[in-house]
Design a protein around this motif. Sequence first.
Motif, mmCIF file in Angstrom:
data_model
loop_
_atom_site.group_PDB
_atom_site.id
_atom_site.type_symbol
_atom_site.label_atom_id
_atom_site.label_comp_id
_atom_site.label_asym_id
_atom_site.label_seq_id
_atom_site.Cartn_x
_atom_site.Cartn_y
_atom_site.Cartn_z
ATOM 1 N N ALA A 84 -32.302 9.143 -7.257
ATOM 2 C CA ALA A 84 -33.465 9.265 -6.379
ATOM 3 C C ALA A 84 -33.463 8.175 -5.304
ATOM 4 C CB ALA A 84 -34.745 9.212 -7.204
ATOM 5 N N ALA A 85 -33.065 6.959 -5.659
ATOM 6 C CA ALA A 85 -33.002 5.884 -4.668
ATOM 7 C C ALA A 85 -31.967 6.195 -3.594
ATOM 8 C CB ALA A 85 -32.688 4.553 -5.347
ATOM 9 N N ALA A 86 -30.870 6.814 -3.989
ATOM 10 C CA ALA A 86 -29.858 7.200 -3.012
ATOM 11 C C ALA A 86 -30.392 8.282 -2.070
ATOM 12 C CB ALA A 86 -28.599 7.689 -3.729
ATOM 13 N N ILE A 87 -31.170 9.210 -2.613
ATOM 14 C CA ILE A 87 -31.685 10.313 -1.801
ATOM 15 C C ILE A 87 -32.905 9.880 -0.981
ATOM 16 C CG2 ILE A 87 -32.761 12.603 -1.903
ATOM 17 C CD1 ILE A 87 -31.023 13.086 -4.437
ATOM 18 N N VAL A 88 -33.894 9.307 -1.657
ATOM 19 C CA VAL A 88 -35.177 9.003 -1.006
ATOM 20 C C VAL A 88 -35.100 7.738 -0.155
ATOM 21 C CG1 VAL A 88 -37.607 8.450 -1.436
ATOM 22 C CG2 VAL A 88 -36.465 10.169 -2.819
ATOM 23 N N LEU A 89 -34.509 6.693 -0.701
ATOM 24 C CA LEU A 89 -34.480 5.394 -0.010
ATOM 25 C C LEU A 89 -33.180 5.157 0.752
ATOM 26 C CD1 LEU A 89 -36.006 3.246 -2.901
ATOM 27 C CD2 LEU A 89 -37.206 4.232 -0.929
ATOM 28 N N ARG A 90 -32.256 6.098 0.644
ATOM 29 C CA ARG A 90 -30.945 6.015 1.309
ATOM 30 C C ARG A 90 -30.168 4.766 0.894
ATOM 31 N NH1 ARG A 90 -34.287 8.479 5.163
ATOM 32 N NH2 ARG A 90 -33.503 10.507 5.832
ATOM 33 N N GLU A 91 -30.266 4.437 -0.404
ATOM 34 C CA GLU A 91 -29.485 3.320 -0.926
ATOM 35 C C GLU A 91 -28.081 3.802 -1.240
ATOM 36 O OE1 GLU A 91 -31.488 1.537 -4.242
ATOM 37 O OE2 GLU A 91 -33.173 0.865 -3.023
ATOM 38 N N LYS A 92 -27.127 2.874 -1.225
ATOM 39 C CA LYS A 92 -25.741 3.235 -1.505
ATOM 40 C C LYS A 92 -25.570 3.555 -2.988
ATOM 41 C CE LYS A 92 -23.533 0.639 2.149
ATOM 42 N NZ LYS A 92 -22.577 -0.429 2.460
ATOM 43 N N LEU A 93 -24.882 4.620 -3.267
ATOM 44 C CA LEU A 93 -24.572 5.029 -4.638
ATOM 45 C C LEU A 93 -23.077 4.787 -4.839
ATOM 46 C CD1 LEU A 93 -26.090 6.248 -7.031
ATOM 47 C CD2 LEU A 93 -25.389 8.493 -6.249
ATOM 48 N N THR A 94 -22.743 3.607 -5.362
ATOM 49 C CA THR A 94 -21.342 3.233 -5.519
ATOM 50 C C THR A 94 -20.789 3.756 -6.841
ATOM 51 O OG1 THR A 94 -21.872 1.158 -6.625
ATOM 52 C CG2 THR A 94 -21.748 1.114 -4.205
ATOM 53 N N LEU A 95 -19.488 3.749 -6.941
ATOM 54 C CA LEU A 95 -18.826 4.178 -8.176
ATOM 55 C C LEU A 95 -19.216 3.269 -9.339
ATOM 56 C CD1 LEU A 95 -16.831 6.064 -9.561
ATOM 57 C CD2 LEU A 95 -15.001 4.527 -8.852
ATOM 58 N N GLN A 96 -19.337 1.965 -9.092
ATOM 59 C CA GLN A 96 -19.749 1.036 -10.144
ATOM 60 C C GLN A 96 -21.154 1.339 -10.641
ATOM 61 O OE1 GLN A 96 -19.104 -2.708 -8.103
ATOM 62 N NE2 GLN A 96 -17.478 -3.228 -9.570
ATOM 63 N N LEU A 97 -22.056 1.661 -9.740
ATOM 64 C CA LEU A 97 -23.425 1.987 -10.123
ATOM 65 C C LEU A 97 -23.475 3.260 -10.957
ATOM 66 C CD1 LEU A 97 -26.440 1.288 -9.858
ATOM 67 C CD2 LEU A 97 -26.475 2.712 -7.814
ATOM 68 N N VAL A 98 -22.715 4.257 -10.548
ATOM 69 C CA VAL A 98 -22.674 5.516 -11.294
ATOM 70 C C VAL A 98 -22.073 5.284 -12.681
ATOM 71 C CG1 VAL A 98 -21.632 7.815 -11.368
ATOM 72 C CG2 VAL A 98 -22.601 6.962 -9.229
ATOM 73 N N ALA A 99 -20.962 4.566 -12.739
ATOM 74 C CA ALA A 99 -20.307 4.298 -14.026
ATOM 75 C C ALA A 99 -21.223 3.480 -14.935
ATOM 76 C CB ALA A 99 -18.984 3.573 -13.803
ATOM 77 N N GLY A 100 -21.876 2.471 -14.386
ATOM 78 C CA GLY A 100 -22.789 1.652 -15.180
ATOM 79 C C GLY A 100 -23.971 2.450 -15.700
ATOM 80 N N SER A 101 -24.529 3.312 -14.864
ATOM 81 C CA SER A 101 -25.655 4.154 -15.278
ATOM 82 C C SER A 101 -25.252 5.096 -16.403
ATOM 83 C CB SER A 101 -26.174 4.967 -14.091
ATOM 84 O OG SER A 101 -26.686 4.136 -13.094
ATOM 85 N N ILE A 102 -24.073 5.659 -16.281
ATOM 86 C CA ILE A 102 -23.592 6.581 -17.323
ATOM 87 C C ILE A 102 -23.343 5.827 -18.627
ATOM 88 C CG2 ILE A 102 -21.642 8.051 -17.996
ATOM 89 C CD1 ILE A 102 -21.527 8.930 -15.026
ATOM 90 N N LEU A 103 -22.730 4.661 -18.548
ATOM 91 C CA LEU A 103 -22.476 3.870 -19.756
ATOM 92 C C LEU A 103 -23.773 3.452 -20.444
ATOM 93 C CD1 LEU A 103 -19.491 1.617 -18.644
ATOM 94 C CD2 LEU A 103 -19.466 3.422 -20.376
ATOM 95 N N ILE A 104 -24.764 3.034 -19.674
ATOM 96 C CA ILE A 104 -26.059 2.659 -20.250
ATOM 97 C C ILE A 104 -26.685 3.858 -20.950
ATOM 98 C CG2 ILE A 104 -28.437 2.027 -19.661
ATOM 99 C CD1 ILE A 104 -27.197 0.211 -17.471
ATOM 100 N N SER A 105 -26.667 4.991 -20.284
ATOM 101 C CA SER A 105 -27.279 6.193 -20.858
ATOM 102 C C SER A 105 -26.555 6.660 -22.116
ATOM 103 C CB SER A 105 -27.316 7.311 -19.822
ATOM 104 O OG SER A 105 -28.104 6.922 -18.734
ATOM 105 N N VAL A 106 -25.226 6.619 -22.095
ATOM 106 C CA VAL A 106 -24.459 6.993 -23.281
ATOM 107 C C VAL A 106 -24.760 6.033 -24.430
ATOM 108 C CG1 VAL A 106 -22.097 7.125 -24.224
ATOM 109 C CG2 VAL A 106 -22.629 8.195 -22.043
#
Length: 114
Positions: A84-106
Amino acid sequence: MTAISLVLVFTALLAFVAGQLLLKKAMDAANLSGFKSSRFLLPFAAGIFLLTVQFFLNLGLLQRYDLSFIYPFQGLSVIIISVAAAIVLREKLTLQLVAGSILISVGIVLVSLT
């Protein structure tokens, strides 16, 4: 687990995400126009309201369900806020952020399964 309880869990989750996004938007507006402008006050008030709704929904859910049941749903907020931050606030969605988010959720899901 009833359908209404799932609706309440997801409502609390979405209220949390929306509240965080609105508070970020308010803080960005405060940098530009100060704390007395309506560009700050409206998203700030809405963000506080949504986080208050989320707080009381969580209290009600904790009264009826185990924390180990509710917490994994809150773990989804990491992914939802990042996207949502990437879409609404136009923040950068980096590979590290995606990987970290997935690892936290898993990790949260694995902990909840034990």
